[in-house]
Design a protein around this motif. Structure first.
Motif, short mmCIF file in Angstrom:
data_model
loop_
_atom_site.label_atom_id
_atom_site.label_comp_id
_atom_site.label_asym_id
_atom_site.label_seq_id
_atom_site.Cartn_x
_atom_site.Cartn_y
_atom_site.Cartn_z
N PHE A 173 70.08 117.45 1.95
CA PHE A 173 70.50 118.22 0.78
C PHE A 173 71.02 117.32 -0.34
N ASP A 174 71.62 116.20 0.03
CA ASP A 174 72.23 115.31 -0.96
C ASP A 174 71.20 114.55 -1.79
N ASN A 175 69.94 114.54 -1.34
CA ASN A 175 68.95 113.68 -2.00
C ASN A 175 67.75 114.42 -2.57
N LEU A 176 67.81 115.74 -2.64
CA LEU A 176 66.67 116.49 -3.19
C LEU A 176 66.54 116.22 -4.68
N ASP A 177 65.38 115.75 -5.08
CA ASP A 177 65.09 115.41 -6.47
C ASP A 177 64.98 116.69 -7.30
N HIS A 178 65.77 116.78 -8.38
CA HIS A 178 65.79 118.01 -9.18
C HIS A 178 64.46 118.30 -9.86
N ARG A 179 63.77 117.27 -10.29
CA ARG A 179 62.50 117.49 -10.97
C ARG A 179 61.48 118.08 -10.00
N ILE A 180 61.39 117.50 -8.81
CA ILE A 180 60.47 118.02 -7.81
C ILE A 180 60.86 119.44 -7.43
N LYS B 26 59.09 126.70 -9.68
CA LYS B 26 58.21 127.38 -10.63
C LYS B 26 56.90 127.81 -9.96
N ARG B 27 56.41 126.96 -9.07
CA ARG B 27 55.16 127.28 -8.39
C ARG B 27 55.33 128.51 -7.50
N ILE B 28 56.40 128.54 -6.70
CA ILE B 28 56.57 129.66 -5.77
C ILE B 28 56.88 130.95 -6.53
N GLU C 39 65.33 132.70 -18.09
CA GLU C 39 66.70 132.27 -18.37
C GLU C 39 67.63 132.52 -17.18
N ASP C 40 67.44 133.64 -16.49
CA ASP C 40 68.30 133.91 -15.35
C ASP C 40 68.03 132.94 -14.21
N TRP C 41 66.76 132.66 -13.92
CA TRP C 41 66.44 131.71 -12.87
C TRP C 41 66.88 130.30 -13.26
N SER D 84 65.81 124.40 -0.01
CA SER D 84 65.36 123.26 0.80
C SER D 84 63.96 123.51 1.34
N ASN D 85 63.64 124.75 1.68
CA ASN D 85 62.28 125.07 2.12
C ASN D 85 61.30 124.99 0.96
N VAL D 86 61.73 125.43 -0.22
CA VAL D 86 60.89 125.32 -1.42
C VAL D 86 60.55 123.86 -1.68
N TYR D 87 61.54 123.00 -1.55
CA TYR D 87 61.36 121.57 -1.85
C TYR D 87 60.26 120.94 -0.98
N LEU D 88 60.14 121.39 0.27
CA LEU D 88 59.21 120.77 1.21
C LEU D 88 57.89 121.52 1.34
N LEU D 89 57.54 122.32 0.34
CA LEU D 89 56.28 123.06 0.39
C LEU D 89 55.09 122.15 0.62
N ASP D 90 54.97 121.08 -0.17
CA ASP D 90 53.83 120.19 -0.05
C ASP D 90 53.92 119.33 1.21
N PHE D 91 55.13 118.93 1.57
CA PHE D 91 55.30 118.16 2.80
C PHE D 91 54.82 118.94 4.00
#
Length: 413
Positions: free
Chosen positions: A139-146, A152-154, A162-164, A233-240
């Protein structure tokens, strides 16, 4: 009655605001309301978990930074987390990942079901190798840009509404207050302990008292402990997940991920390829493996290698609950029986009772009737189709029963 607002839950913990009413939960359905919402700092503390390391023959402490949101903020984050989780479930079903990504989802299964699935796969492939990976400071290292691009993709949008965006910013540019600083303050410390519904204080009170409010100015990291952190965290690893599942399927392997714990069961000789694939994909996500926590075991009847997964030690002849889990249950029992003894003696000395009651202890720790650790162990044994866990837990149950009987017989004297 069905809860039509599952994101609404009135909780009694202390924060910088009061407990919310259902009226507030209703308003979170309005995107304009969320977009205009003012977010409070998270309260942060270090959670220390005691663990026994058999390889080193000693007990160690694992520390995690936990941050929890105010009542209003948590309600909003919970609502948006549910929306995100629904979208993720649809994605997992359509992409074949439904049985691979198993953390933070309502799949109608327990951890022993997933562990038993892995056990049966390994038995069928045996001899094989089992690889268990752990991501460093996930959790401490999730890249904000990624994270933003995956979000946005999901959501199926080109730009966040604006709310999101406000929700995203709340968990990337978050502010924190150390709970230890509040505890040291005479007023805030006493308010943390009292049973009233009043808040710890306002944000102006905190600033006026000189309590530090830190802000995450990094381009990475989200708080662990908010209602939406796990879904993100699950969103972050979609491509992984997609990459590893495709790679493992092509090589006849099993791939499962529970948060930052990754399991791969593969044919002998494929270990290096799997490790390289995991490391390469994680590098593209700007995160790394905890090399000292990577476990590689040969799984066959000759060597009887044991791998740890979701709280179980699993070998070709079955599974048992990890000793650390049994030790934790015993410590919990000791605290409970000491509390019962103390309360019972106080009741006897004040004339309110003539004995120490143990019915609550039996309800919490008896193997019959209640949904507790003992019944969990038996459900796990049924999932694995063995009797090893029942035998294992029986020893602990006999110790607990003997302690309860002694307390009941001696009335604490």
């Amino acid at each position: 009655m069905k809860n039509n607002r599952p994101w609404f839950r009135s909780s009694g913990y202390k924060h910088l605001d009061v407990q919310i009413a259902e009226k507030f939960a209703e308003r979170t359905a309005d995107p304009d309301f969320v977009a205009a919402h003012s977010w409070l700092p998270l309260i942060k503390y270090i959670k220390r978990t005691k663990r026994y390391k058999p390889k080193h023959g000693k007990t160690v402490f694992k520390e995690r930074q936990i941050m929890y949101a105010s009542h209003r903020d948590a309600c909003i984050l919970k609502r948006y987390s549910l929306q995100l989780t629904d979208l993720l479930d649809k994605h997992y079903c359509s992409s074949g990942l439904d049985s691979a990504v198993i953390a933070y989802r309502k799949l109608g299964k327990a951890n022993y079901d997933f562990s038993a699935d892995a056990f049966r796969f390994a038995i069928k492939m045996m001899p094989c190798s089992v690889l268990c990976f752990d991501i460093t400071g996930f959790f401490d290292n999730l890249d904000h840009r990624i994270l933003k691009n995956r979000l946005k993709r999901i959501l199926g949008v080109g730009e966040l509404s604006e709310d999101w965006y406000r929700v995203f910013r709340a968990v990337t540019r978050f502010r924190t207050i150390e709970r230890s600083d509040l505890q040291k303050h005479s007023d805030f410390g006493s308010r943390l302990k009292d049973k009233s519904c009043r808040p710890i204080g306002t944000i102006n009170d905190i600033k006026g008292a000189g309590i530090a409010i830190a802000e995450n100015t990094n381009k990475f990291g989200i708080p662990q402990g908010t209602p939406i952190s796990s879904a993100l965290s699950n969103v972050y690893l979609l491509d992984f997940d997609a990459t590893l599942l495709a790679f493992c399927t092509a090589h006849g392997c099993l791939y499962q991920r529970y948060s930052d714990d990754i399991l791969v069961i593969c044919p002998l000789g494929k270990e290096t390829d799997i490790i390289d694939a995991v490391e390469d994909s994680l590098k593209q996500h700007h995160i790394e493996l905890a090399a000292d926590k990577t476990d590689r075991q040969k799984f066959d009847m000759k060597d009887l290698g044991v791998f740890q997964y979701l709280g179980f030690n699993i070998s070709p002849d079955g599974a048992v609950i990890r000793p650390s889990s049994l030790a934790r249950q015993w410590r919990k029992f000791k605290r409970a029986i000491n509390t019962a003894k103390r309360a019972g003696l106080e009741a006897i000395s004040s004339g309110k009772s003539d004995k120490i009651y143990v019915s609550n202890l039996r309800r919490r720790f008896s193997p019959v009737g209640a949904r507790n650790f003992s019944s969990y162990a038996r459900r796990a044994d049924k999932a694995f189709g063995k009797k090893k866990i029942t035998s294992q837990i029986g020893r602990l149950e006999r110790r607990m029963d003997a302690a309860i009987r002694a307390l009941q017989k001696n009335n604490g004297t």
